[in-house]
Design a protein around this motif. Structure first.
Motif, mmCIF file in Angstrom:
data_model
loop_
_atom_site.group_PDB
_atom_site.id
_atom_site.type_symbol
_atom_site.label_atom_id
_atom_site.label_comp_id
_atom_site.label_asym_id
_atom_site.label_seq_id
_atom_site.Cartn_x
_atom_site.Cartn_y
_atom_site.Cartn_z
ATOM 1 N N LEU A 182 -44.359 -10.627 -28.830
ATOM 2 C CA LEU A 182 -44.256 -11.698 -29.814
ATOM 3 C C LEU A 182 -45.041 -12.904 -29.313
ATOM 4 N N GLU A 183 -45.947 -13.430 -30.156
ATOM 5 C CA GLU A 183 -46.788 -14.520 -29.688
ATOM 6 C C GLU A 183 -46.199 -15.882 -30.001
ATOM 7 N N SER A 184 -45.526 -15.971 -31.148
ATOM 8 C CA SER A 184 -45.016 -17.276 -31.531
ATOM 9 C C SER A 184 -43.726 -17.099 -32.310
ATOM 10 N N LEU A 185 -42.846 -18.078 -32.170
ATOM 11 C CA LEU A 185 -41.614 -18.026 -32.943
ATOM 12 C C LEU A 185 -41.866 -18.413 -34.394
ATOM 13 N N LEU A 186 -42.975 -19.125 -34.634
ATOM 14 C CA LEU A 186 -43.312 -19.523 -35.998
ATOM 15 C C LEU A 186 -44.300 -18.522 -36.574
ATOM 16 N N SER A 187 -43.830 -17.302 -36.746
ATOM 17 C CA SER A 187 -44.720 -16.284 -37.285
ATOM 18 C C SER A 187 -43.897 -15.350 -38.161
ATOM 19 N N THR A 188 -44.595 -14.610 -39.001
ATOM 20 C CA THR A 188 -43.900 -13.671 -39.883
ATOM 21 C C THR A 188 -43.098 -12.669 -39.071
ATOM 22 N N GLU A 189 -43.709 -12.188 -37.967
ATOM 23 C CA GLU A 189 -42.983 -11.159 -37.213
ATOM 24 C C GLU A 189 -41.713 -11.718 -36.582
ATOM 25 N N ALA A 190 -41.752 -12.979 -36.183
ATOM 26 C CA ALA A 190 -40.536 -13.573 -35.617
ATOM 27 C C ALA A 190 -39.470 -13.719 -36.694
ATOM 28 N N ALA A 191 -39.909 -14.129 -37.908
ATOM 29 C CA ALA A 191 -38.946 -14.256 -39.008
ATOM 30 C C ALA A 191 -38.298 -12.907 -39.294
ATOM 31 N N PHE A 192 -39.132 -11.851 -39.269
ATOM 32 C CA PHE A 192 -38.589 -10.516 -39.511
ATOM 33 C C PHE A 192 -37.648 -10.096 -38.391
ATOM 34 N N LEU A 193 -37.977 -10.518 -37.168
ATOM 35 C CA LEU A 193 -37.108 -10.189 -36.036
ATOM 36 C C LEU A 193 -35.722 -10.777 -36.255
ATOM 37 N N PHE A 194 -35.699 -12.056 -36.658
ATOM 38 C CA PHE A 194 -34.394 -12.691 -36.865
ATOM 39 C C PHE A 194 -33.698 -12.110 -38.088
ATOM 40 N N ASN A 195 -34.481 -11.853 -39.120
ATOM 41 C CA ASN A 195 -33.925 -11.221 -40.318
ATOM 42 C C ASN A 195 -33.228 -9.911 -39.924
ATOM 43 N N ASN A 196 -33.900 -9.132 -39.075
ATOM 44 C CA ASN A 196 -33.329 -7.874 -38.627
ATOM 45 C C ASN A 196 -32.070 -8.063 -37.824
ATOM 46 N N LEU A 197 -32.161 -9.018 -36.909
ATOM 47 C CA LEU A 197 -31.019 -9.291 -36.053
ATOM 48 C C LEU A 197 -29.792 -9.608 -36.890
ATOM 49 N N PHE A 198 -29.966 -10.516 -37.845
ATOM 50 C CA PHE A 198 -28.811 -10.965 -38.615
ATOM 51 C C PHE A 198 -28.338 -9.886 -39.584
ATOM 52 N N LEU A 199 -29.279 -9.128 -40.147
ATOM 53 C CA LEU A 199 -28.847 -8.048 -41.045
ATOM 54 C C LEU A 199 -28.044 -6.999 -40.281
ATOM 55 N N VAL A 200 -28.498 -6.694 -39.062
ATOM 56 C CA VAL A 200 -27.782 -5.672 -38.292
ATOM 57 C C VAL A 200 -26.423 -6.211 -37.846
ATOM 58 N N VAL A 201 -26.396 -7.492 -37.466
ATOM 59 C CA VAL A 201 -25.098 -8.077 -37.109
ATOM 60 C C VAL A 201 -24.180 -8.079 -38.331
ATOM 61 N N ALA A 202 -24.748 -8.397 -39.497
ATOM 62 C CA ALA A 202 -23.951 -8.380 -40.726
ATOM 63 C C ALA A 202 -23.392 -6.974 -40.964
ATOM 64 N N ALA A 203 -24.248 -5.963 -40.763
ATOM 65 C CA ALA A 203 -23.798 -4.583 -40.937
ATOM 66 C C ALA A 203 -22.671 -4.279 -39.954
ATOM 67 N N LEU A 204 -22.813 -4.786 -38.727
ATOM 68 C CA LEU A 204 -21.770 -4.546 -37.726
ATOM 69 C C LEU A 204 -20.449 -5.193 -38.126
ATOM 70 N N THR A 205 -20.520 -6.402 -38.686
ATOM 71 C CA THR A 205 -19.268 -7.048 -39.081
ATOM 72 C C THR A 205 -18.581 -6.244 -40.179
ATOM 73 N N VAL A 206 -19.371 -5.715 -41.109
ATOM 74 C CA VAL A 206 -18.756 -4.927 -42.174
ATOM 75 C C VAL A 206 -18.182 -3.633 -41.583
ATOM 76 N N LEU A 207 -18.944 -3.015 -40.669
ATOM 77 C CA LEU A 207 -18.474 -1.788 -40.029
ATOM 78 C C LEU A 207 -17.166 -2.039 -39.284
ATOM 79 N N LEU A 208 -17.126 -3.162 -38.583
ATOM 80 C CA LEU A 208 -15.931 -3.532 -37.830
ATOM 81 C C LEU A 208 -14.733 -3.680 -38.762
#
Lengths: 181, 669
Positions: B343-369
């Motif tokens: 990852l080259e910069s936090l202000l990039s599309t890939e970083a946004a997708f990284l966080f999007n992924n992180l939060f979606l997966v955490v959201a999935a985990l909360t529902v699973l829990l």
């Protein structure tokens, strides 16, 4: 550290599978009654056969099996042969008595049911407005409660009693030493 | 009579062929004999045809009222309307499984046909993996829950379809859900192929992009149909209850959404390789879980009518094999797939997708829990507990706020990275717009709940940021091509279907979010007894109970109340809530009367008679519910639009045609 995620991932997968394995036997219909361990709600109800009024308190000092049923209930038909047999087998016991509660029913319907399938001979309370059933937290039929000599609910069976129910479930509760022998 | 035997026979053939489909490619690859792989391909085609025959056989048995078939006798009746007989196939456990297997058979055939020459290295593994899954399903169908079972003494009439399932929402909910669940099998199989072959390429991502999009669209639509069904049939005025089985379809959706975004990162920047494999394997595993959760009786829910613990053991064994094999492959084979790109910069599309992924997966985990917690508690011997809306509102919803915020920032970012100042210059207009909207909502619409304010803020933020991006692109185009507004924008949208299809999906989600706020925070509920002539006021509406009478359908009779609803502006409608008794079912079913409008729904449920002329009613005013359905339609359209693009990636095909391993010559096929 590189291996940590692998261990965590596989452990999580195994944990979830294990959880399902342990939950496999659960019956989602089997909801524990909050009444277990509490004094049973007492009732005085008319008898189905126009005999004297039935009072739960009059059975104090003996184990009471209270079976909720109705002539409209299909599972009760399947359960009935076992009740007949159980009543016959336990007729000589002085510490055990059976009691039926016919609820949400008509007298004719219930009498017809007993005539057609056999009358087990124990007393039947008649509860057309379901007042007893509601007090006891009955949400389906048949449901059966086991009340101890002190009048405390000790067990609730949701759905029909099965062959061997008395020996498997009631007796161990009635004679705790029975198991240790 | 004959049709069901044909179906049964066809399914047996399908099972045999599925085993061939599973084994032959393995032999072909190990012995370097491409002919064997072709045998596997033909087997896959036979499986598809045989299962199609099986499904036709069962459907015809329903149409012919063949009550000698147990499944038909239990899920149909002489009076069941044609439409429901046609769809009763998935009205029960056994038929649903057959339907699932059939879809998988069709998809497999399509995937093999499409990718045969373009992905010769992946196809053998894909055949084996999908063959294994189909085999697992067909063994379950044939030996443990057969829809082909016959009754020695056929009844005169069937037991009828569960009344709750006699609703258009339920006709469409399972097939769409299954089309989604099953669709993820294809990218899943390609991902496993990438792991088995150990080829560090992005080709599986590119090859399966449309499969993923399609499956995601189907799953989304299926979930919404389920919500729509619940809203219309269950009669409690809402559409989502965080029921374990609802969650079972929602968790894979969340993970699939993460995958949908992160596979773009791999496509563009060759990052997140292992992560993508993890996501698709998890998505498909959760899809299997979702299918089986409904069927095994492990969790209690409103779907309990479908449960049967008897088959649980087999299902669990099958799940164990699939999960351990696929996650095991991921753990032991993915090391060589490590990405070189950082990852080259936090202000990039890939970083946004990284966080999007992180939060979606955490959201999935909360529902699973929340879904598994009651099961875990019961296992540990504690009392039965249920986890409901309060948990999800506290834990899940805030996470989705972050995802929404990222969605709004997304279009402003570029790949690789950008300067903070540029982002700040882009972000203030949407921020200002969103703040004004939130302020207006607070002062004029009376929105007081913090969630309401935050939701409106975020919804506007996303809408404005997407609008601005689109506007800027159109302006550029107008100047560059010297076109008017309309040709320029239509050109733009047609040229970049993926981007603007995605925008449409995002806007659909915004519209749905507004619907969630309206219906979640502003629902008005009244429970009361009305005599004929009484009226009650809900919002602008004056609802008068004008009469009650009996009506008769083909397999039910009902008490139908007439409620006249009037507004001051002279709008006048009649609502007809019913209390139905179906011929073969003792329990009455409520048929809510719903009058949908742009801004609100009036929802009336007929209760019990209290005395001769007095009836109990439950009335709801549900603001903005139609926005939830409208938003879902926008989402579906957006996905369809982005599905249309794909040709431009044709140049990336054949990437694995030059490997050192097996060559399958397509000309012999």
């Amino acid at each position: 550290m590189e291996y940590l995620w692998k261990i965590v991932l596989l452990a999580a997968v195994l944990f979830i599978l294990g959880l399902f394995a342990s939950g496999l036997g659960n019956d989602s219909r089997n909801i524990p009654s909050p009444l277990i361990g509490r004094p049973a709600s007492v009732f005085h109800a008319p008898a189905l056969d126009d005999g004297p009024e039935i009072s739960l308190e009059s059975f104090r000092g003996r184990w009471v099996l209270v079976n909720f049923w109705g002539s409209w209930c299909v599972s009760c038909r399947h359960e009935h042969p076992y009740l007949l047999q159980l009543a016959k087998n336990t007729a000589k016991r002085s510490d055990f008595v059976m009691l039926g509660v016919d609820f949400k029913d008509t007298r004719e319907g219930a009498k017809g049911f007993l005539q057609a399938l056999g009358d087990p001979g124990y007393r039947q309370a008649f509860d057309p407005d379901q007042t007893i059933a509601i007090d006891w937290g009955v949400y389906g039929a048949p449901e059966t409660y086991l009340v101890d000599p002190q009048g405390v609910v000790r067990y609730k069976q949701v759905g029909p009693l099965f062959n061997g129910w008395f020996e498997k479930i009631a007796l161990p509760l009635m004679e705790p030493k029975h198991e240790n022998r | 009579m004959m049709w069901i035997e044909l179906a049964h026979f066809a399914t047996i053939i399908a099972l045999l062929m599925a085993v061939v489909q599973l084994m032959a490619p393995v032999v072909g690859v190990l012995a370097l004999r491409p002919a064997w792989v072709r045998v596997g391909r033909q087997a896959a085609y036979v499986v598809a045809v045989a299962l199609t025959l099986a499904v036709i056989g069962v459907v015809i048995s329903f149409l012919n009222h063949d009550f000698s078939v147990k499944y038909v006798a239990e899920h149909s009746s002489l009076s069941l309307p044609f439409f429901y007989r046609l769809t009763a196939l998935w009205g029960g456990h056994e038929g649903s499984l057959l339907f699932w297997a059939w879809l998988l058979g069709l998809y497999t055939a399509m995937a093999v046909w499409r990718h045969w020459s373009s992905h010769p290295h992946s196809v053998p593994v894909v055949l084996s993996v999908l063959g294994a899954v189909i085999t697992g399903f067909l063994v379950l169908i044939l030996f443990l829950s057969s829809p082909f079972e016959r009754l020695p003494r056929p009844p005169m009439d069937g037991r009828d379809l569960n009344p709750m399932l006699q609703d258009p929402g339920m006709v469409f909910h399972p097939p769409f859900l299954y089309m989604g669940y099953v669709g993820f099998a294809i990218p899943f199989a390609f991902a496993l192929a990438a792991l088995v072959n150990g080829r560090i390429t992005d080709e599986w991502i590119v090859a399966t992009r449309r499969w993923t999009l399609f499956s995601w669209a189907m799953l989304s639509t299926g979930i919404v149909f389920g919500a729509y069904w619940a809203y219309h049939v269950l009669g409690w005025g809402g559409y989502w209850a965080w029921d374990p089985v609802e969650n079972a379809s929602f968790i894979p959706w969340l993970v699939a959404t993460a995958f949908l975004h992160s596979n773009m990162v791999q496509e563009r920047r060759h990052m997140f390789m292992r992560w993508n494999l993890f996501l698709i394997i998890t998505t498909f595993s959760l899809s299997l879980l979702g299918t089986f959760l409904v069927r095994s009786g492990v969790l209690s829910s409103v779907h309990a009518f479908a449960s049967d613990p008897g088959r649980g053991v087999y299902i669990l064994m099958f799940m164990t094999v699939v999960l351990l094999a696929s996650f095991g492959l991921l753990v032991f084979r993915s090391d060589r797939l490590k990405s070189e790109v950082r990852l080259e910069s936090l202000l990039s599309t890939e970083a946004a997708f990284l966080f999007n992924n992180l939060f979606l997966v955490v959201a999935a985990l909360t529902v699973l829990l929340g879904t598994l917690y009651p099961l875990a508690m019961e296992t540990l011997g504690s009392a039965k507990v249920t986890v409901g809306a309060p948990y999800y509102n506290k834990v899940f919803v805030p996470i989705m706020f972050i995802v929404l915020a990222l969605m709004g920032v997304g279009p402003m970012l570029v790949w690789r990275g950008m300067q903070a100042q540029r982002l700040l210059r882009a972000v203030w207009i949407p921020l200002a717009g969103a703040s004004i909207a939130a302020g207006l909502a607070f002062s004029f619409l009376g929105v007081r709940h913090p969630y309401g304010i935050v939701c409106i803020f975020l919804a506007l933020f996303v809408a404005v940021s997407h609008g601005l991006d689109w506007g800027a692109a159109v302006r550029k185009k107008m100047i560059a091509a010297k076109q008017g507004f309309i040709p320029a924008s239509s050109n733009l949208i047609r040229r970049n279907k993926r981007r603007y299809g995605g925008f449409m999906v995002h806007l659909g989600i915004v519209v749905m979010t507004v619907g969630f706020v309206g219906s979640g925070l502003f629902q008005e509920e009244k429970e009361l007894v009305l005599a004929q002539g009484d009226f009650v006021v809900m919002g602008d509406w004056r609802l008068t109970f004008t009469g009650i009478h009996s009506v008769q359908g083909s397999n039910w009779t009902a008490q139908e109340a007439l409620i006249t609803a009037e507004t001051d502006h002279g709008k006048k409608i009649t609502l007809r809530p019913q209390k139905r008794v179906y011929n073969n079912h003792p329990m009455p079913a409520t048929e809510a009367a719903i009058s949908s409008h742009f801004l609100e729904d009036i929802y009336v449920v007929l209760g019990e008679p209290v005395s001769d002329a007095n009836w109990a009613f439950r009335l709801y005013r549900n603001p903005l519910v139609s926005w939830v359905w409208g938003g879902a339609e926008m989402m579906a359209l957006g996905i369809l639009w982005s599905l249309l693009q794909g040709r431009s990636f044709k140049s990336k095909k054949r990437v694995d045609g030059t490997g050192p391993a097996l060559q399958v010559d397509p000309s012999h096929s």
